[in-house]
Design a protein around this motif. Structure first.
Motif, PDB file in Angstrom:
ATOM      1  N   VAL A  76     -46.220 -59.210 -53.563  1.00  0.00           N
ATOM      2  CA  VAL A  76     -45.028 -58.623 -54.167  1.00  0.00           C
ATOM      3  C   VAL A  76     -45.350 -57.181 -54.520  1.00  0.00           C
ATOM      4  N   ASN A  77     -44.538 -56.264 -54.042  1.00  0.00           N
ATOM      5  CA  ASN A  77     -44.724 -54.841 -54.329  1.00  0.00           C
ATOM      6  C   ASN A  77     -43.759 -54.437 -55.436  1.00  0.00           C
ATOM      7  N   VAL A  87     -44.445 -66.624 -50.624  1.00  0.00           N
ATOM      8  CA  VAL A  87     -44.290 -65.199 -50.331  1.00  0.00           C
ATOM      9  C   VAL A  87     -45.621 -64.668 -49.807  1.00  0.00           C
ATOM     10  N   HIS A  88     -45.596 -64.064 -48.622  1.00  0.00           N
ATOM     11  CA  HIS A  88     -46.822 -63.590 -47.983  1.00  0.00           C
ATOM     12  C   HIS A  88     -46.654 -62.117 -47.619  1.00  0.00           C
ATOM     13  N   ASP A 130     -38.970 -54.439 -60.427  1.00  0.00           N
ATOM     14  CA  ASP A 130     -39.445 -55.153 -61.612  1.00  0.00           C
ATOM     15  C   ASP A 130     -39.791 -56.585 -61.212  1.00  0.00           C
ATOM     16  N   SER A 131     -41.071 -56.877 -61.056  1.00  0.00           N
ATOM     17  CA  SER A 131     -41.491 -58.204 -60.605  1.00  0.00           C
ATOM     18  C   SER A 131     -41.262 -59.276 -61.665  1.00  0.00           C
ATOM     19  N   SER A 132     -41.038 -58.865 -62.914  1.00  0.00           N
ATOM     20  CA  SER A 132     -40.841 -59.847 -63.975  1.00  0.00           C
ATOM     21  C   SER A 132     -39.515 -60.595 -63.838  1.00  0.00           C
ATOM     22  N   LEU A 161     -46.653 -55.635 -44.312  1.00  0.00           N
ATOM     23  CA  LEU A 161     -45.996 -55.065 -45.485  1.00  0.00           C
ATOM     24  C   LEU A 161     -45.918 -56.141 -46.565  1.00  0.00           C
ATOM     25  N   ALA A 162     -45.382 -55.751 -47.706  1.00  0.00           N
ATOM     26  CA  ALA A 162     -45.177 -56.716 -48.779  1.00  0.00           C
ATOM     27  C   ALA A 162     -44.141 -57.744 -48.350  1.00  0.00           C
TER      28      ALA A 162
END
Length: 375
Positions: free
Chosen positions: A201-202, A195-196, A179-181, A172-173
């Motif tokens: 990143v979802n 982060v793996h 909001d990844s920003s 999975l993510a």
């Protein structure tokens, strides 16, 4: 020659006596039949009442499913149940027996209070796992900072020494957020290198309050009401498995949250639901199950937890950080920053999640052949 006349004197008395005997026999038969029918009626009524008492015992045991007791049983183990019907019409007693990881049988004998008639009923019960939206190792809703030597991994990890795990699921993510920003990376995690997952990143716009506070037909209030380990807000240290004098897992101790590292421990299959209605600080050592925090959660001192963590406020890990194996949801309801710093590790584990969900699952009667009369 004169023929003597036969006399029939006394025949009437004999006839009367015969009639009396016949009438007496008829009356006695009527009374005997009535008495037998009355007893049959009473027995039938008492048997039906005891049947209803047994049905009540089954329904009450299933409706008030004791996750803290029943779900902690090992296959083949049993725990006794007993109770009374409101109004004093009868009592029931029996046991709940675990057959395998998901299936139980509830065996109850209902006794009528007046006639002492008894009926024995059984019901197959299957755990109805909670539905919690775990779509990544770490799911957040507000601004998130990841730095230091932290690692977040969406690959499926099986805890060392654990058995009975489901088949591994695809990665999975590592991080899921609407909001990844608003995700920032610092230190050695610059660029999100710590982060793996697939994807790393979802950015999921569907992530919202329902992700954190709705679980199928349950909500946050219903889930926290199921907690069998309610704790006051505050700081906690030395969380470790504890045993009773006779070597059983002592589930009454506030700081006993199971034994994830010892498969031979009686506490290895103990997955409590821990609920803190405020802020919580943890500094060591180990635990497993469901950890529900109404406020903020601050983890330090190498604490390791296996299962699901839901934080309604802000999650932060500092110093030696904390190790989470399963799934973490930090809602950031107040939109404070969620910080994962230090050497914190968040590993996705479908096994830890499945066991935690099963431990907190209510029981439900099987729809097909779920009920039986036991002789």
């Amino acid at each position: 020659m004169t023929v003597g006349v036969r006399t029939e004197r006394g025949v009437a008395l004999i006839v009367c006596l015969i009639g009396i005997v016949v009438c007496g026999a008829l009356v006695t038969g009527v009374f005997a039949t009535g008495y037998v029918e009355q007893r049959i009626g009473d027995n039938t009524r008492w048997m039906e009442r005891s049947f209803g008492v047994a049905e009540y015992g089954l329904s009450e045991t299933i409706a008030q499913w004791n996750i803290g007791s029943f779900n902690q049983l090992l296959p083949g183990q049993r725990v006794n149940v007993a109770g009374a019907v409101p109004g004093g019409t009868g009592t029931y007693a029996g046991s709940v027996i675990r057959l395998n990881q998901e299936l139980f049988i509830v065996d109850v004998i209902g006794t009528d209070a007046r006639g002492q008639a008894r009926q024995r009923l059984g019901s197959f019960v299957k755990l109805r796992p909670l539905v919690i939206d775990i779509g990544a190792a770490l799911t957040t809703q507000g601004p998130t900072k990841v730095g230091g030597s932290a690692e977040i991994d969406g690959s499926d990890h099986v805890p060392v020494g654990w058995t009975g795990c489901p088949s591994a699921v695809p990665p999975l993510a590592g991080l899921r957020t609407p909001d990844s920003s608003v995700v920032t990376y610092t230190g050695s995690c610059s660029g999100g290198s710590c982060v793996h997952g697939v994807p790393q990143v979802n950015e999921d716009p569907t992530v919202g309050d329902s992700t954190f506070f709705e679980y199928g037909d349950l909500d946050w209030d219903a889930l926290t009401a199921m907690a069998n380990k309610p704790l006051p807000p505050g700081a906690y240290t030395g969380i470790d498995p504890l045993l009773t004098a006779d070597g059983q897992c002592d589930v009454s101790k506030a700081l006993n949250w199971g034994a994830p590292f010892d498969p031979l421990s009686p506490c290895h299959e103990y997955y409590p639901i821990i609920y803190v209605p405020g802020d919580m600080k943890i500094n060591g050592n180990t635990g497993q199950g469901l950890l529900l925090v109404e406020g903020n959660l601050d983890v330090q001192g190498g604490f390791e937890f296996f299962g699901i963590v839901i934080v309604k406020g802000n999650l932060s890990t500092q110093g030696t950080g904390g190790h989470f194996n399963g799934g973490v949801l930090a809602a950031n309801a107040d939109l404070d920053q969620s910080s994962v710093l230090g050497d914190a590790i968040v590993n996705f584990s479908s096994c830890a999640i499945a066991k935690a969900l099963a431990a907190g699952a209510p029981g439900a009667q099987l729809r097909s052949r779920g009920w039986m009369q036991v002789y």
